[in-house]
Motif scaffolding. Structure first.
Motif, mmCIF file in Angstrom:
data_model
loop_
_atom_site.group_PDB
_atom_site.id
_atom_site.type_symbol
_atom_site.label_atom_id
_atom_site.label_comp_id
_atom_site.label_asym_id
_atom_site.label_seq_id
_atom_site.Cartn_x
_atom_site.Cartn_y
_atom_site.Cartn_z
ATOM 1 N N VAL A 139 2.223 39.921 46.080
ATOM 2 C CA VAL A 139 2.730 38.717 45.432
ATOM 3 C C VAL A 139 2.382 37.465 46.235
ATOM 4 C CG1 VAL A 139 4.649 39.895 44.292
ATOM 5 C CG2 VAL A 139 4.964 38.958 46.610
ATOM 6 N N VAL A 140 2.444 36.333 45.528
ATOM 7 C CA VAL A 140 2.536 35.029 46.179
ATOM 8 C C VAL A 140 3.849 34.410 45.729
ATOM 9 C CG1 VAL A 140 0.067 34.615 46.479
ATOM 10 C CG2 VAL A 140 1.165 33.963 44.326
ATOM 11 N N VAL A 141 4.293 33.400 46.486
ATOM 12 C CA VAL A 141 5.633 32.871 46.287
ATOM 13 C C VAL A 141 5.578 31.418 45.831
ATOM 14 C CG1 VAL A 141 7.856 32.406 47.385
ATOM 15 C CG2 VAL A 141 6.539 34.427 48.049
ATOM 16 N N SER A 142 6.245 31.130 44.721
ATOM 17 C CA SER A 142 6.455 29.744 44.298
ATOM 18 C C SER A 142 7.537 29.133 45.180
ATOM 19 C CB SER A 142 6.910 29.693 42.840
ATOM 20 O OG SER A 142 7.576 28.470 42.566
ATOM 21 N N PRO A 143 7.334 27.904 45.645
ATOM 22 C CA PRO A 143 8.351 27.287 46.511
ATOM 23 C C PRO A 143 9.539 26.719 45.752
ATOM 24 C CG PRO A 143 6.507 25.798 46.243
ATOM 25 C CD PRO A 143 6.118 27.073 45.544
ATOM 26 N N ALA A 144 9.528 26.769 44.416
ATOM 27 C CA ALA A 144 10.622 26.192 43.633
ATOM 28 C C ALA A 144 11.790 27.175 43.570
ATOM 29 C CB ALA A 144 10.147 25.849 42.233
ATOM 30 N N TYR A 145 12.875 26.815 44.196
ATOM 31 C CA TYR A 145 14.081 27.629 44.295
ATOM 32 C C TYR A 145 15.087 27.009 43.334
ATOM 33 C CZ TYR A 145 17.913 29.984 46.912
ATOM 34 O OH TYR A 145 18.979 30.755 47.313
ATOM 35 N N VAL A 146 15.294 27.637 42.178
ATOM 36 C CA VAL A 146 16.051 26.976 41.105
ATOM 37 C C VAL A 146 17.341 27.726 40.790
ATOM 38 C CG1 VAL A 146 13.903 26.099 40.118
ATOM 39 C CG2 VAL A 146 14.924 28.189 39.180
ATOM 40 N N ASP A 147 18.259 26.987 40.180
ATOM 41 C CA ASP A 147 19.535 27.550 39.759
ATOM 42 C C ASP A 147 19.426 27.935 38.288
ATOM 43 O OD1 ASP A 147 22.110 28.182 39.080
ATOM 44 O OD2 ASP A 147 23.005 26.309 39.782
ATOM 45 N N ARG A 155 15.573 23.428 30.599
ATOM 46 C CA ARG A 155 14.716 22.373 30.045
ATOM 47 C C ARG A 155 13.460 22.241 30.889
ATOM 48 N NH1 ARG A 155 15.486 16.153 30.031
ATOM 49 N NH2 ARG A 155 17.176 16.537 31.496
ATOM 50 N N ASP A 156 13.642 22.279 32.199
ATOM 51 C CA ASP A 156 12.539 22.190 33.163
ATOM 52 C C ASP A 156 13.106 22.619 34.501
ATOM 53 O OD1 ASP A 156 10.519 21.532 34.936
ATOM 54 O OD2 ASP A 156 10.524 19.389 34.491
ATOM 55 N N GLY A 157 12.519 23.644 35.101
ATOM 56 C CA GLY A 157 13.047 24.169 36.346
ATOM 57 C C GLY A 157 13.249 23.131 37.435
ATOM 58 N N MET A 158 12.495 22.041 37.391
ATOM 59 C CA MET A 158 12.604 21.032 38.435
ATOM 60 C C MET A 158 13.725 20.037 38.180
ATOM 61 S SD MET A 158 10.379 22.352 40.228
ATOM 62 C CE MET A 158 10.483 21.222 41.609
ATOM 63 N N LEU A 159 14.376 20.106 37.013
ATOM 64 C CA LEU A 159 15.423 19.138 36.682
ATOM 65 C C LEU A 159 16.825 19.633 36.996
ATOM 66 C CD1 LEU A 159 14.155 17.638 33.296
ATOM 67 C CD2 LEU A 159 14.099 16.599 35.571
ATOM 68 N N GLY A 160 16.991 20.918 37.220
ATOM 69 C CA GLY A 160 18.308 21.438 37.554
ATOM 70 C C GLY A 160 18.818 20.837 38.855
ATOM 71 N N GLY A 361 7.094 19.005 42.964
ATOM 72 C CA GLY A 361 6.874 20.434 42.836
ATOM 73 C C GLY A 361 6.328 20.820 41.474
ATOM 74 N N ALA A 362 6.741 21.988 41.000
ATOM 75 C CA ALA A 362 6.301 22.497 39.701
ATOM 76 C C ALA A 362 7.252 23.612 39.289
ATOM 77 C CB ALA A 362 4.877 23.030 39.778
ATOM 78 N N ASN A 363 7.494 23.715 37.979
ATOM 79 C CA ASN A 363 8.345 24.810 37.514
ATOM 80 C C ASN A 363 7.536 26.116 37.482
ATOM 81 O OD1 ASN A 363 6.952 24.962 34.977
ATOM 82 N ND2 ASN A 363 8.223 23.304 34.178
ATOM 83 N N LEU A 364 8.211 27.216 37.212
ATOM 84 C CA LEU A 364 7.552 28.514 37.322
ATOM 85 C C LEU A 364 6.408 28.656 36.325
ATOM 86 C CD1 LEU A 364 7.450 31.255 38.738
ATOM 87 C CD2 LEU A 364 9.084 32.110 37.043
#
Length: 440
Positions: A139-147, A155-160, A361-364
């Motif tokens: 695997v590679v890892v996305s740095p976006a750690y979302v709730d 709506r958008d992983g970066m807006l939470g 960043g960027a969402n998944l």
């Protein structure tokens, strides 16, 4: 000393064997320590080699929605430099905030911070609620750690509100032999790439993708002129490739003749060497006479002003960016490596109907779109140099002092560069010459 689990991962044993082995109680990791927060109080040069250390740390417990990754390789991002400088605030404030949330978040509030926002590796454990991933997956890892329980995340992983940068605003990051990630951060490793080539891409490439290509960014279209500051840096190198892929016209700004040659080698024909513009005056681009000189050079290269300015440098370039964008153009910004407080002439914004868009960043979904481009060979890694984990201080220092080009990789469990390619035919199709462009 490597544990039996670490040795098994490096030797490539199957999933059944990995499941049968115990995970180590302690492992090496790059950390900053809470006790060191004031070590730079009287220093003008906040040399990150003094604060970024490799130490043995205890293995954290795994939450139900998490995976434990044996990290083969990681990378240096500027957020690791900020963490090691304890600027603009010590990241222990982020960890304490997580701790106050309670539950599994409380694990993150420790007197040391394991840093690193990129990683490639092998899953060695999964939590009880992980469904789509299993032990042994590369695997590679996305740095976006979302709730995932926040409505805005859907709506958008970066807006939470709970969105965080893994390994910067969370603990247990990628510059270590083991890392803890949420299942929602995982993506398949591109089979044609080595561990270190895979590790350097997720944060910077996805950030550039969201800025330029995503409907949430500048929405670059065919024929758009895109001015890219720091065009051979981690973000800029991917921005140039994305612009070319999308039929845009990149105008790359660099600070040396050597970097200009690298840029031309990846297909960017319009290149500006800041040294030639500034002519010995490093503040020129912070003044109107410098902006006008820069605009004249851009028009001489491509015949018109930029539709989009790709901005991440901050204080030293932001006023120029607002001026240089064409009437109705867009400045898209994701950071401020030279300072967060920007002063610009607002007349050029409102009277010429320009836009400033903030991007982070960027969402998944965006991350996976970019990861697919690497798997197809339509984007290539910007890896220029690889260090060992023991050399992480020197690796981060090269980024801190802007002595690098592209991305700086760090080998964690991988014993040497070049390992991890599982589809050599795909690699041959992409071409070694393209894959190693930034290392030449």
């Amino acid at each position: 000393m490597h544990s039996s689990m670490s040795e098994a991962v490096v030797s490539g044993v199957d999933a059944e064997k990995l499941c049968s082995l115990p995970v180590p109680d302690y492992f090496p990791a790059a950390v900053v320590r809470q006790a060191d927060q004031n070590i730079f109080a009287d220093m003008s040069d906040k040399d990150v080699r003094k604060s970024l250390l490799v130490e043995q740390v205890p293995m954290p417990e795994l939450a139900p929605d998490e995976a434990l990754i044996a990290v083969m390789a990681s990378a240096i991002n500027y957020n690791t430099v900020w963490t090691a400088m304890f600027e603009p605030i010590p990241t222990f404030q982020f960890l304490k905030q997580m701790g106050r949330s309670g539950g599994w978040e409380a694990r993150h509030d420790l007197p040391y911070h394991i840093v690193g926002s990129d990683a490639s590796g092998v899953i060695v454990r999964t939590g009880s609620s992980v469904r789509k991933w299993k032990v042994g997956d590369h695997v590679v890892v996305s740095p976006a750690y979302v709730d995932e329980q926040d409505p805005d995340t859907h709506r958008d992983g970066m807006l939470g509100e709970g969105q965080k940068a893994w390994g910067f605003e969370t603990n247990f990051g990628g510059l270590a032999h083991y890392a803890v990630v949420r299942a929602s951060q995982l993506m398949p490793k591109p089979a044609a790439l080595s561990w270190e080539e895979s590790a350097v891409n997720p944060l910077c490439a996805s950030t550039a993708y969201r800025m330029l290509v995503s409907e949430r960014g500048a929405r670059m279209k065919q024929g758009d002129v895109v001015l890219i500051w720091g065009a051979t840096g981690g973000l800029g190198a991917y921005a140039v490739q994305l612009t070319l892929n999308g039929g845009g016209i990149p105008v790359g700004v660099v600070n040396s003749a050597a970097k200009a040659e690298v840029l031309r080698s990846i297909g960017c024909e319009a290149v500006i060497n800041r040294e030639e513009i500034e002519d010995g005056d490093p503040t020129l681009l912070e003044r109107p006479d410098g902006w006008k000189k820069m605009g004249k050079v851009i028009r001489s290269l491509v015949g018109e002003d930029p539709h989009i300015v790709f901005e991440h440098v901050g204080r030293k370039t932001f006023a120029a960016s607002v001026f240089l964008a064409r009437r109705g153009g867009t400045v898209i910004t994701c950071g401020s490596s030279t300072g967060y407080e920007h002063i610009y002439d607002n007349r050029y914004l409102w009277m010429r109907l320009k836009r400033i868009i903030g991007s982070h960043g960027a969402n998944l979904h965006e991350q996976c779109e970019v990861n697919r481009l690497f798997a197809l060979g339509q984007l290539v890694p910007a890896l220029s140099k690889t260090y060992s984990l023991d050399e992480v201080g020197a690796a981060a220092r090269s980024v801190q002092t802007n002595q690098h080009i592209g991305k700086v990789g760090v080998l964690c469990l991988a014993p040497r560069p070049g390992l991890g390619v599982t589809d050599p035919l795909a690699r041959e199709r992409i071409g070694e010459h393209r894959l190693t462009a930034f290392r030449r």
